[in-house]
Design an enzyme around this catalytic site. Structure first.
Site, PDB file in Angstrom:
ATOM      1  N   LYS A  14       4.185  24.633 -26.478  1.00  0.00           N
ATOM      2  CA  LYS A  14       5.637  24.578 -26.273  1.00  0.00           C
ATOM      3  C   LYS A  14       5.982  24.667 -24.789  1.00  0.00           C
ATOM      4  CE  LYS A  14       6.669  27.453 -29.721  1.00  0.00           C
ATOM      5  NZ  LYS A  14       7.424  28.337 -30.596  1.00  0.00           N
TER       6      LYS A  14
ATOM      7  N   ARG B  54      -5.913  25.843 -35.685  1.00  0.00           N
ATOM      8  CA  ARG B  54      -4.665  25.159 -35.371  1.00  0.00           C
ATOM      9  C   ARG B  54      -4.895  23.659 -35.295  1.00  0.00           C
ATOM     10  NH1 ARG B  54      -1.269  26.081 -30.986  1.00  0.00           N
ATOM     11  NH2 ARG B  54      -1.304  28.240 -31.553  1.00  0.00           N
TER      12      ARG B  54
ATOM     13  N   GLU C  74       8.672  31.281 -33.241  1.00  0.00           N
ATOM     14  CA  GLU C  74       9.444  31.908 -32.174  1.00  0.00           C
ATOM     15  C   GLU C  74      10.473  30.875 -31.723  1.00  0.00           C
ATOM     16  OE1 GLU C  74       7.223  33.256 -28.772  1.00  0.00           O
ATOM     17  OE2 GLU C  74       9.055  33.950 -27.790  1.00  0.00           O
TER      18      GLU C  74
HETATM   19  P1  ATP Z   1       2.816  27.220 -28.914  1.00  0.00           P
HETATM   20  O1  ATP Z   1       1.412  27.639 -28.643  1.00  0.00           O
HETATM   21  O2  ATP Z   1       3.031  25.756 -28.977  1.00  0.00           O
HETATM   22  O3  ATP Z   1       3.826  27.903 -28.040  1.00  0.00           O
HETATM   23  P2  ATP Z   1       3.162  29.148 -30.953  1.00  0.00           P
HETATM   24  O4  ATP Z   1       1.989  29.408 -31.776  1.00  0.00           O
HETATM   25  O5  ATP Z   1       3.473  30.148 -29.926  1.00  0.00           O
HETATM   26  O6  ATP Z   1       3.088  27.671 -30.390  1.00  0.00           O
HETATM   27  P3  ATP Z   1       5.126  29.896 -32.838  1.00  0.00           P
HETATM   28  O7  ATP Z   1       6.551  29.564 -32.858  1.00  0.00           O
HETATM   29  O8  ATP Z   1       4.736  31.298 -32.601  1.00  0.00           O
HETATM   30  O9  ATP Z   1       4.467  28.940 -31.778  1.00  0.00           O
HETATM   31  O10 ATP Z   1       4.414  29.359 -34.140  1.00  0.00           O
HETATM   32  C1  ATP Z   1       4.893  29.569 -35.440  1.00  0.00           C
HETATM   33  C2  ATP Z   1       3.783  29.390 -36.409  1.00  0.00           C
HETATM   34  O11 ATP Z   1       3.238  28.091 -36.292  1.00  0.00           O
HETATM   35  C3  ATP Z   1       2.663  30.371 -36.147  1.00  0.00           C
HETATM   36  O12 ATP Z   1       2.267  30.916 -37.383  1.00  0.00           O
HETATM   37  C4  ATP Z   1       1.582  29.541 -35.550  1.00  0.00           C
HETATM   38  O13 ATP Z   1       0.325  30.038 -35.882  1.00  0.00           O
HETATM   39  C5  ATP Z   1       1.833  28.165 -36.166  1.00  0.00           C
HETATM   40  N1  ATP Z   1       1.358  27.120 -35.275  1.00  0.00           N
HETATM   41  C6  ATP Z   1       1.707  26.915 -33.994  1.00  0.00           C
HETATM   42  N2  ATP Z   1       1.027  25.886 -33.478  1.00  0.00           N
HETATM   43  C7  ATP Z   1       0.227  25.404 -34.463  1.00  0.00           C
HETATM   44  C8  ATP Z   1      -0.730  24.359 -34.554  1.00  0.00           C
HETATM   45  N3  ATP Z   1      -0.997  23.580 -33.522  1.00  0.00           N
HETATM   46  N4  ATP Z   1      -1.349  24.166 -35.740  1.00  0.00           N
HETATM   47  C9  ATP Z   1      -1.071  24.941 -36.786  1.00  0.00           C
HETATM   48  N5  ATP Z   1      -0.207  25.950 -36.771  1.00  0.00           N
HETATM   49  C10 ATP Z   1       0.448  26.194 -35.628  1.00  0.00           C
HETATM   50 MG    MG Z   2       3.457  32.291 -31.050  1.00  0.00          MG
END
Ligand code: ATP
Ligand code: MG
Length: 567
Positions: free
Chosen positions: A278, A268, A37
């Site tokens: 984020k 994760r 995102e």
């Molecule tokens: P945050 O929780 O930091 O806001 P998010 O999961 O909302 O992160 P996205 O931009 O939606 O952020 O993530 C893009 C991809 O990265 C998704 O497929 C998510 O599952 C993966 N991802 C995000 N954080 C991690 C992590 N800590 N370890 C592994 N994969 C991750």
């Molecule tokens: Mg997300």
């Protein structure tokens, strides 16, 4: 490019992929995706996901799409889109022409919403967001049905289309799936599909004022792109029945359904001494706890890059972390280990003094400069040698001298002899102090017969120290970074405090360093080992007359030492 995982066992997702290839599922085709995102910069957790998704495609001759999940225009921005692309490329991966956006599918998602309304499985609800969430119930108590749940198809269609035309203000209506308010799975309790947001979208402009929820968009985007393996983190496991529900209601073709995207979840990446949400990282940036998303203390990919991490070390780290099915916390020491391993093999060695003590070598002629030969990297002969200037006045580290040394101190002290790296044996003859009794200078003599640091007569010295020639050294700003948080788990804050109270007040210490002149021609992000001190890289904010060096990592795990001492 090696992905570094040759020779290790398959992880569980690779096993699934190999089995699918063997059985001919999806016709042997492998198509994964990385779906960020664009509401912040990528962090090391995303790097794990990138390495996994692009890594699977690479290993199994498949492809990996880059798809921006841009369903919330309020928090998203092109700045983030651009940074995400830069970071993925830097990590060494390529999505070729497969750059997609969830917003590319807004029309299709809208048409499917109409279809679901017509089928009687979606309805317009006039409840506010708060009312919707209050009526959700709890995992042990069923939710309450909305009074608007049984609107007619005609009324729902009319209202939804008017929603899309901008007739209603934000927050006054939502479109919900009509599933089951008593489902044990909270995500199935009539989830919201669309909300009204009169907001400008960075791609679709003002075309839409209703935007799909992530949960309504994600599974269908995977379906539209024909993704074979949709790899995501564990928290989405409970969303899977909802993704399936949407697709089951949208697609009525058993042939298509058989080869539909399958979702697989892995744990994760969590790292101690840092945060990876984020929202929290944005707070650190917005409220100036750090100097931007690429501050070298941030766990962002851009921060790590600026800190001096190589993309290879991050890929290596992602591989060593592995792909787990259960939540775990990885020690940040492993990341530091990976960069030390890589830089040890690659980094140019230099001598630099960051806490200088002036030394006058009294028997060395004034006005003379010698060029001494130094090895660029003892791990890699092909990197050759360089010349280091030596003269009568040098700097050594303050720590390398003690006026009253304890028994085990073998470095310089009055009357003792050490080797100056690549130069000569040197003996301390006198200590000069100021009025306050502080040592300002040492007086020493050198042995002209010990050139290159070789003993002229078999006598031994117990210690070799580094130095720079005062006249020739470059003065530079040296930024000594440390961990961003003092607490292993920064999310855990005491009563009335938040995660920012766990920030490490000493995460950045700036000093003036004196560096051998070889550093003069360096380019941004060039990497060095300052001998006996640590790995450093040239900060991009450096200019011709002001060099700034960022400490990437110390030579040894200094924290491990502290902890073991404390124990
Ligand atoms: P945050 O929780 O930091 O806001 P998010 O999961 O909302 O992160 P996205 O931009 O939606 O952020 O993530 C893009 C991809 O990265 C998704 O497929 C998510 O599952 C993966 N991802 C995000 N954080 C991690 C992590 N800590 N370890 C592994 N994969 C991750
Ligand atoms: Mg997300």
């Amino acid at each position: 490019m090696s992905n570094g995982n040759e020779g290790r066992n398959l992880h569980f997702i690779e096993e699934i992929v190999e089995e699918d290839i063997r059985t001919g599922k999806h016709g042997g085709r492998i198509l994964t995706r990385f779906p960020p995102e664009p509401n912040g910069y990528l962090h090391i957790g995303h790097a794990k996901s990138i390495c996994l998704n692009f890594g699977l495609a690479k290993k199994y001759n498949g492809k990996c799409n880059l798809r921006f999940d841009d369903t919330n225009p309020v928090t998203e921005d092109v700045e983030y889109v651009d940074s995400i692309k830069e970071d993925i490329r830097w990590l060494g991966f390529d999505w070729e022409d497969r750059e997609f956006f969830a917003s590319d599918y807004f029309q299709q998602l809208f048409d499917w919403a109409i279809l679901l309304i017509k089928k009687g499985v979606a309805y317009v609800d006039d409840c506010s967001a708060d009312e919707v969430s209050a009526s959700r119930g709890t995992p042990t108590r069923p939710g309450k049905e909305s009074p608007f749940r049984n609107r007619s198809v005609e009324e729902n269609l009319d209202l939804f289309i008017r929603m899309s035309k901008g007739e209603f203000p934000d927050g006054t209506k939502v479109l919900r799936a009509k599933i089951d308010m008593a489902s044990p799975n909270m995500h199935m309790r009539d989830p919201v599909m669309y909300r009204i947001k009169h907001a400008h979208h960075h791609r679709t402009g003002d075309k839409w004022c209703i935007y799909p929820m992530y949960d309504y968009a994600h599974g269908q985007c995977d379906f539209i792109e024909n993704i074979t393996h949709s790899v995501c983190t564990l928290e989405f496991e409970v969303h899977k029945p909802l993704y399936d529900w949407f697709l089951d209601n949208i697609i009525d073709d058993p042939g298509v359904n058989k080869s539909r995207t399958r979702q697989y979840e892995f744990a994760r990446l969590n790292l101690n001494y840092t945060v990876m949400s984020k929202r929290m990282l944005l707070k650190l940036v917005k409220e100036n706890y750090v100097n931007g998303w690429d501050d070298p203390r941030m766990p962002t990919i851009s921060g790590l890059r600026r800190r001096g991490y190589t993309s290879g070390s991050i890929r290596d780290f992602a591989d060593r972390v592995g792909v787990a099915k259960r939540e775990n916390i990885i020690d940040i020491g492993l990341l530091e280990f990976c960069i030390r391993e890589d830089l040890n093999k690659k980094a140019q060695r230099l001598m630099a003094v960051i806490n200088p003590l002036k030394v006058v070598i009294e028997n060395y002629p004034e006005g003379v400069t010698e060029e001494l030969e130094a090895v660029n990297n003892p791990e890699d002969e092909s990197m050759g040698t360089r010349k280091v200037p030596f003269s009568r006045v040098i700097y050594i580290e303050k720590d390398d001298f003690m006026e009253e040394p304890p028994k085990k101190f073998f470095r310089l002290s009055p009357g003792s002899e050490v080797r100056l790296r690549y130069a000569y044996f040197m003996k301390c003859t006198d200590v000069v102090k100021n009025g306050a009794g502080e040592i300002t200078e040492l007086r020493c003599t050198y042995d002209p017969e010990s050139k290159g640091g070789k003993s002229p007569d078999g006598r031994k010295v117990k210690s070799t120290i580094h130095w720079v020639s005062a006249e020739h050294a470059i003065e530079a700003e040296v930024r000594l970074y440390d961990r961003l948080f003092v607490k292993e788990n920064p999310y855990e804050a005491e009563e009335g405090k938040t995660f920012v109270d766990n920030l490490n007040p000493d995460s950045l210490k700036t000093v003036t360093g004196y560096i051998e002149p070889f550093a003069k021609g360096s380019k941004p992000l060039d990497k060095f080992q300052f001998e006996r001190i640590g790995y450093f890289c040239l900060d991009p904010d450096s200019s011709g007359n002001k060099l700034i060096f960022n400490r990437t990592v110390t030579l040894k795990d200094s924290w491990a030492k502290i902890t073991s001492k404390e124990c």
